[in-house]
Design a protein around this motif. Structure first.
Motif, short mmCIF file in Angstrom:
data_model
loop_
_atom_site.label_atom_id
_atom_site.label_comp_id
_atom_site.label_asym_id
_atom_site.label_seq_id
_atom_site.Cartn_x
_atom_site.Cartn_y
_atom_site.Cartn_z
N LEU A 14 0.83 -1.20 0.00
CA LEU A 14 0.00 0.00 0.00
C LEU A 14 0.86 1.25 0.00
CD1 LEU A 14 -2.83 -0.95 2.55
CD2 LEU A 14 -3.01 -0.81 0.06
N VAL A 38 -1.13 3.75 -2.66
CA VAL A 38 -2.53 3.46 -2.95
C VAL A 38 -3.46 4.49 -2.33
CG1 VAL A 38 -4.39 1.79 -2.59
CG2 VAL A 38 -2.11 0.99 -3.25
N VAL A 81 -3.24 -3.89 -6.56
CA VAL A 81 -3.41 -2.44 -6.58
C VAL A 81 -4.79 -2.06 -7.10
CG1 VAL A 81 -2.55 -0.29 -7.59
CG2 VAL A 81 -0.94 -2.03 -6.83
N GLU A 90 -7.48 -2.73 -4.49
CA GLU A 90 -7.43 -1.77 -3.39
C GLU A 90 -7.99 -0.41 -3.82
OE1 GLU A 90 -6.68 -2.14 -0.22
OE2 GLU A 90 -6.34 -4.29 -0.48
N LEU A 91 -7.66 0.02 -5.03
CA LEU A 91 -8.19 1.30 -5.52
C LEU A 91 -9.70 1.23 -5.74
CD1 LEU A 91 -5.45 2.38 -8.11
CD2 LEU A 91 -5.92 3.40 -5.88
#
Length: 348
Positions: free
Chosen positions: A43, A48, A78, A81-82
């Motif tokens: 992260l 992120v 990624v 998470e976004l």
């Protein structure tokens, strides 16, 4: 690339050398570094949270994520998470149209993206104004204490290096360590060290005016750097990065190089090979003068001003009474250009 210098990089020779160079810019250390990170460290490495805030602040609804090959394995992590933090479905660009360091605006437009997040090393060429771009270089680790001690030990062996102008250069992935690297360098050489800090495209003109500096390869440099004599470049980064050869070719007045390889923690002092490479370039300039038919290869459409550059070369060819043909090539390789080798004397 000359036979006597098998390790140097000639960016002004045949396209096989350029293409092979692009395929070898990462080492095994770099490729495996992200695999050793925990989810929390990833992260931070990929910024992120900051990227999610940027997406929400600008209300982007379609986000393109551009990853280089060595970081592609982390694209799923990624993007998930976004998506979780922004409620926006990202698109991963897994096959860039040219080099991974360039912003692939064409691929992003195919996905109707409203913005693009570029991960990994970047050449920082100014992208077009059509698409907002955020650069995430990654946060590669560097042992500052090891760098400081080895640099001091090396310089103490040669007092001459302390009397030259010092230009500090480092990979973009080390930008978060810039203050520590600069401090350690100045402890060795004194206050005369100029930090070639990164200049993001968004604040490029602002920093140039504020600092009264010019820019080179996405970095700020002193306006009088061309007048320096016997300057020394202190480079911190990976040993196979194309940044250092390009910088030395752009500034041949840098007569010494001190290179600290971050993955292997080694340091070396050597004379640059830029002079030999420049001679190779001048030889090819003479070949252009002798050519009757010139092929203008436009390898990427994601750089601001590329049409102006192409039109300028076409005008020069017209004034010199040469035929000029423009080739727009996504994946540049030798077989593609070889199809026109019988008609084209030289490619630019």
């Amino acid at each position: 690339m000359s036979a006597e210098d098998g390790k140097s990089v000639s960016l002004f020779s045949n396209s096989e050398e350029v293409l092979s160079r692009k395929a070898e810019v990462t080492t095994d250390d770099e490729t495996s570094s992200s695999l050793l990170l925990s989810p929390e460290e990833k992260l931070d490495f990929f910024e992120v949270v900051e990227t999610a805030d940027w997406i929400k602040k600008n209300s982007f609804d379609r986000v393109a994520l551009q990853f280089p090959d060595d970081l592609m394995r982390d694209s799923v992590f990624v993007s998930k998470e976004l998506e979780k933090r922004t409620n926006v479905k990202p698109f991963v660009l897994a096959d860039t149209s040219y080099g991974s360091c360039c912003v692939d605006e064409i691929a992003a437009q195919h996905a109707s993206a409203s913005c693009l997040v570029h991960y990994g090393d970047a050449c920082l060429s100014e992208p077009p104004e059509k698409l907002p771009v955020r650069f995430v270089f990654g946060k590669t680790a560097v042992d500052i204490e090891d760098y400081r001690s080895k640099l001091k030990s090396l310089v103490e062996q040669d007092a001459e290096k302390q009397r030259t102008k010092i230009c500090l250069l480092y990979d973009s992935s080390l930008s978060h360590y810039s203050e520590e690297i600069c401090r350690a360098t100045r402890e060795t050489f004194g206050e005369g060290v100029f930090d070639c800090a990164l200049i993001a495209p968004a604040d490029r003109e602002e920093k140039k005016e504020e600092e009264k500096c010019s820019s080179s390869l996405g970095r700020r440099i002193p306006v009088d750097m061309e007048s320096w004599e016997d300057a020394t470049v202190v480079y911190v980064g990976t040993g196979r990065s194309p940044l250092l050869p390009l910088f030395l070719l752009s500034h041949p007045n840098c007569s010494r190089v001190i290179q600290y390889d971050t993955p292997h923690r080694t340091i070396a002092s050597e004379a640059p090979t830029a002079t030999r490479q420049l001679r190779r370039r001048l030889f090819l300039v003479e070949k252009v003068k002798d050519a009757n038919t010139v092929g203008i290869v436009c390898g990427t459409l994601g750089v601001r001003g590329h049409r102006i550059a192409v039109d300028r070369v076409k005008q020069l060819c017209q004034l010199a009474h040469k035929k000029a043909y423009v080739f727009s090539v996504g994946k540049l390789n030798v077989p593609k250009l070889a199809n026109f080798a019988a008609e084209i004397d030289i490619f630019v």
